[in-house]
Motif scaffolding. Structure first.
Motif, PDB file in Angstrom:
ATOM      1  N   SER A 194       0.820  -1.208   0.000  1.00 32.11           N
ATOM      2  CA  SER A 194       0.000   0.000   0.000  1.00 32.11           C
ATOM      3  C   SER A 194       0.857   1.262   0.000  1.00 32.11           C
ATOM      4  O   SER A 194       2.040   1.238   0.330  1.00 32.11           O
ATOM      5  N   GLU A 195       0.215   2.354  -0.385  1.00 31.34           N
ATOM      6  CA  GLU A 195       0.863   3.671  -0.375  1.00 31.34           C
ATOM      7  C   GLU A 195      -0.072   4.651   0.323  1.00 31.34           C
ATOM      8  O   GLU A 195      -1.250   4.730   0.001  1.00 31.34           O
ATOM      9  N   VAL A 196       0.460   5.386   1.280  1.00 31.22           N
ATOM     10  CA  VAL A 196      -0.289   6.474   1.892  1.00 31.22           C
ATOM     11  C   VAL A 196       0.305   7.758   1.345  1.00 31.22           C
ATOM     12  O   VAL A 196       1.518   7.984   1.427  1.00 31.22           O
ATOM     13  N   SER A 197      -0.557   8.577   0.755  1.00 31.92           N
ATOM     14  CA  SER A 197      -0.115   9.800   0.086  1.00 31.92           C
ATOM     15  C   SER A 197      -0.696  11.007   0.814  1.00 31.92           C
ATOM     16  O   SER A 197      -1.892  11.053   1.107  1.00 31.92           O
ATOM     17  N   PHE A 198       0.166  11.970   1.095  1.00 30.19           N
ATOM     18  CA  PHE A 198      -0.232  13.131   1.879  1.00 30.19           C
ATOM     19  C   PHE A 198      -0.325  14.384   1.017  1.00 30.19           C
ATOM     20  O   PHE A 198       0.305  14.494  -0.023  1.00 30.19           O
ATOM     21  N   SER A 199      -1.127  15.330   1.495  1.00 28.59           N
ATOM     22  CA  SER A 199      -1.405  16.578   0.790  1.00 28.59           C
ATOM     23  C   SER A 199      -0.896  17.762   1.603  1.00 28.59           C
ATOM     24  O   SER A 199      -0.425  17.611   2.727  1.00 28.59           O
ATOM     25  N   THR A 200      -1.057  18.955   1.059  1.00 26.81           N
ATOM     26  CA  THR A 200      -0.582  20.187   1.685  1.00 26.81           C
ATOM     27  C   THR A 200      -1.081  20.337   3.117  1.00 26.81           C
ATOM     28  O   THR A 200      -2.278  20.242   3.368  1.00 26.81           O
ATOM     29  N   GLY A 201      -0.162  20.551   4.034  1.00 21.11           N
ATOM     30  CA  GLY A 201      -0.515  20.843   5.419  1.00 21.11           C
ATOM     31  C   GLY A 201      -0.922  19.649   6.248  1.00 21.11           C
ATOM     32  O   GLY A 201      -1.374  19.805   7.379  1.00 21.11           O
ATOM     33  N   ASP A 202      -0.762  18.435   5.743  1.00 22.79           N
ATOM     34  CA  ASP A 202      -1.131  17.257   6.519  1.00 22.79           C
ATOM     35  C   ASP A 202      -0.176  17.056   7.690  1.00 22.79           C
ATOM     36  O   ASP A 202       0.996  17.441   7.638  1.00 22.79           O
ATOM     37  N   THR A 203      -0.704  16.429   8.733  1.00 23.06           N
ATOM     38  CA  THR A 203       0.071  16.103   9.922  1.00 23.06           C
ATOM     39  C   THR A 203       0.038  14.594  10.109  1.00 23.06           C
ATOM     40  O   THR A 203      -1.011  13.978   9.976  1.00 23.06           O
ATOM     41  N   VAL A 204       1.183  14.019  10.428  1.00 20.61           N
ATOM     42  CA  VAL A 204       1.281  12.576  10.634  1.00 20.61           C
ATOM     43  C   VAL A 204       1.749  12.319  12.060  1.00 20.61           C
ATOM     44  O   VAL A 204       2.822  12.757  12.451  1.00 20.61           O
ATOM     45  N   ASP A 205       0.918  11.616  12.819  1.00 19.56           N
ATOM     46  CA  ASP A 205       1.318  11.156  14.149  1.00 19.56           C
ATOM     47  C   ASP A 205       1.193   9.639  14.121  1.00 19.56           C
ATOM     48  O   ASP A 205       0.131   9.080  14.364  1.00 19.56           O
ATOM     49  N   ALA A 206       2.283   8.975  13.788  1.00 22.45           N
ATOM     50  CA  ALA A 206       2.294   7.519  13.667  1.00 22.45           C
ATOM     51  C   ALA A 206       3.006   6.869  14.842  1.00 22.45           C
ATOM     52  O   ALA A 206       3.335   5.687  14.799  1.00 22.45           O
ATOM     53  N   GLU A 207       3.257   7.627  15.898  1.00 26.40           N
ATOM     54  CA  GLU A 207       4.032   7.165  17.046  1.00 26.40           C
ATOM     55  C   GLU A 207       3.370   5.991  17.763  1.00 26.40           C
ATOM     56  O   GLU A 207       4.028   5.023  18.103  1.00 26.40           O
ATOM     57  N   GLY A 208       2.080   6.076  18.023  1.00 27.87           N
ATOM     58  CA  GLY A 208       1.378   5.020  18.744  1.00 27.87           C
ATOM     59  C   GLY A 208       1.746   4.993  20.209  1.00 27.87           C
ATOM     60  O   GLY A 208       2.737   5.588  20.627  1.00 27.87           O
ATOM     61  N   ILE A 209       0.924   4.296  21.006  1.00 33.43           N
ATOM     62  CA  ILE A 209       1.202   4.240  22.438  1.00 33.43           C
ATOM     63  C   ILE A 209       2.221   3.161  22.787  1.00 33.43           C
ATOM     64  O   ILE A 209       2.877   3.241  23.819  1.00 33.43           O
ATOM     65  N   ASN A 210       2.368   2.140  21.933  1.00 33.40           N
ATOM     66  CA  ASN A 210       3.338   1.074  22.191  1.00 33.40           C
ATOM     67  C   ASN A 210       4.501   1.076  21.218  1.00 33.40           C
ATOM     68  O   ASN A 210       5.626   0.782  21.602  1.00 33.40           O
ATOM     69  N   GLU A 211       4.230   1.377  19.956  1.00 34.53           N
ATOM     70  CA  GLU A 211       5.270   1.395  18.936  1.00 34.53           C
ATOM     71  C   GLU A 211       4.753   2.166  17.730  1.00 34.53           C
ATOM     72  O   GLU A 211       3.546   2.293  17.540  1.00 34.53           O
ATOM     73  N   PRO A 212       5.666   2.666  16.888  1.00 31.98           N
ATOM     74  CA  PRO A 212       5.222   3.399  15.693  1.00 31.98           C
ATOM     75  C   PRO A 212       4.567   2.476  14.675  1.00 31.98           C
ATOM     76  O   PRO A 212       4.906   1.296  14.577  1.00 31.98           O
ATOM     77  N   MET A 213       3.646   3.035  13.898  1.00 37.27           N
ATOM     78  CA  MET A 213       3.047   2.318  12.783  1.00 37.27           C
ATOM     79  C   MET A 213       4.068   2.224  11.657  1.00 37.27           C
ATOM     80  O   MET A 213       4.830   3.156  11.429  1.00 37.27           O
ATOM     81  N   LYS A 214       4.069   1.100  10.952  1.00 38.01           N
ATOM     82  CA  LYS A 214       4.974   0.924   9.823  1.00 38.01           C
ATOM     83  C   LYS A 214       4.189   1.063   8.520  1.00 38.01           C
ATOM     84  O   LYS A 214       3.254   0.312   8.267  1.00 38.01           O
ATOM     85  N   PHE A 215       4.562   2.035   7.710  1.00 39.13           N
ATOM     86  CA  PHE A 215       3.982   2.233   6.382  1.00 39.13           C
ATOM     87  C   PHE A 215       4.784   1.420   5.375  1.00 39.13           C
ATOM     88  O   PHE A 215       5.947   1.098   5.621  1.00 39.13           O
ATOM     89  N   TYR A 216       4.214   1.127   4.224  1.00 35.53           N
ATOM     90  CA  TYR A 216       4.971   0.496   3.140  1.00 35.53           C
ATOM     91  C   TYR A 216       5.576   1.591   2.260  1.00 35.53           C
ATOM     92  O   TYR A 216       6.774   1.817   2.288  1.00 35.53           O
ATOM     93  N   ASP A 217       4.747   2.280   1.471  1.00 35.23           N
ATOM     94  CA  ASP A 217       5.193   3.440   0.695  1.00 35.23           C
ATOM     95  C   ASP A 217       4.495   4.680   1.228  1.00 35.23           C
ATOM     96  O   ASP A 217       3.313   4.630   1.570  1.00 35.23           O
ATOM     97  N   VAL A 218       5.225   5.785   1.252  1.00 34.60           N
ATOM     98  CA  VAL A 218       4.662   7.083   1.631  1.00 34.60           C
ATOM     99  C   VAL A 218       5.034   8.066   0.533  1.00 34.60           C
ATOM    100  O   VAL A 218       6.180   8.084   0.068  1.00 34.60           O
ATOM    101  N   SER A 219       4.064   8.880   0.121  1.00 35.77           N
ATOM    102  CA  SER A 219       4.347   9.878  -0.910  1.00 35.77           C
ATOM    103  C   SER A 219       3.684  11.198  -0.542  1.00 35.77           C
ATOM    104  O   SER A 219       2.742  11.248   0.246  1.00 35.77           O
TER     105      SER A 219
END
Length: 166
Positions: free
Chosen positions: A77-102
């Protein structure tokens, strides 16, 4: 959830809240820069959320990962971000792992700047067509697990900026 929209506009300012204890599939539009979605919050106490295809957030949206097993790699999968987006992938136990990011694809997305509020792991490829990724706070890391030279792709006038909040 199956996003079948291929519109350039959309998303809004609501939140898609993904929770529940069973396995779930989250399928994007499959077309880069089409079918934008609003804020996404992932808070799964059990079960697996499987990401599939290209998932695009609308402008000024937030990807908020709290907890849960997310499989972004099986379907590449690919998660694609737009202008001004915020990413909080930290999580309470561990960070989320993305495959592709654009970020920064399409005429509506030039000059994209996304803000990373916690640690972020990309297992395959980070592509920044225009704009950049801004790391804020003291201890944030952006980890690209793929060691190939094609794992990070920058377009014209793009880059990564690190800021210390002290």
């Amino acid at each position: 959830m199956n996003n079948t929209s291929i519109d350039l506009n959309g998303g809004g300012n609501g939140t898609i809240y993904i929770n529940g204890t069973g396995n779930q599939l989250f399928k994007g539009s499959g077309v880069r820069n089409r079918g934008p979605l609003p804020n996404i919050t992932i808070d799964k106490p059990s079960g697996t959320l499987t990401l599939k295809s290209i998932i695009l957030l609308t402008k000024q949206a937030k990807w908020n990962y709290i907890q849960g097993n997310v499989d972004a790699t099986t379907n590449q999968s690919e998660v694609s971000f737009s202008t001004g987006d915020t990413v909080d992938a930290e999580g309470i136990n561990e960070p989320m792992k993305f495959y592709d990011v654009s970020a920064g694809f399409g005429s509506n997305f030039f000059g994209v700047n996304i803000t990373l509020l916690g640690n972020m792991i990309v297992s395959n490829k980070l592509t920044i067509a225009t704009g950049g990724v801004r790391l804020v706070q003291n201890q944030n890391t952006l980890t690209i697990e793929n060691s190939a030279s094609s794992a990070i792709v920058f377009g014209t006038n793009s880059g990564i900026t690190c800021e210390n909040s002290n």
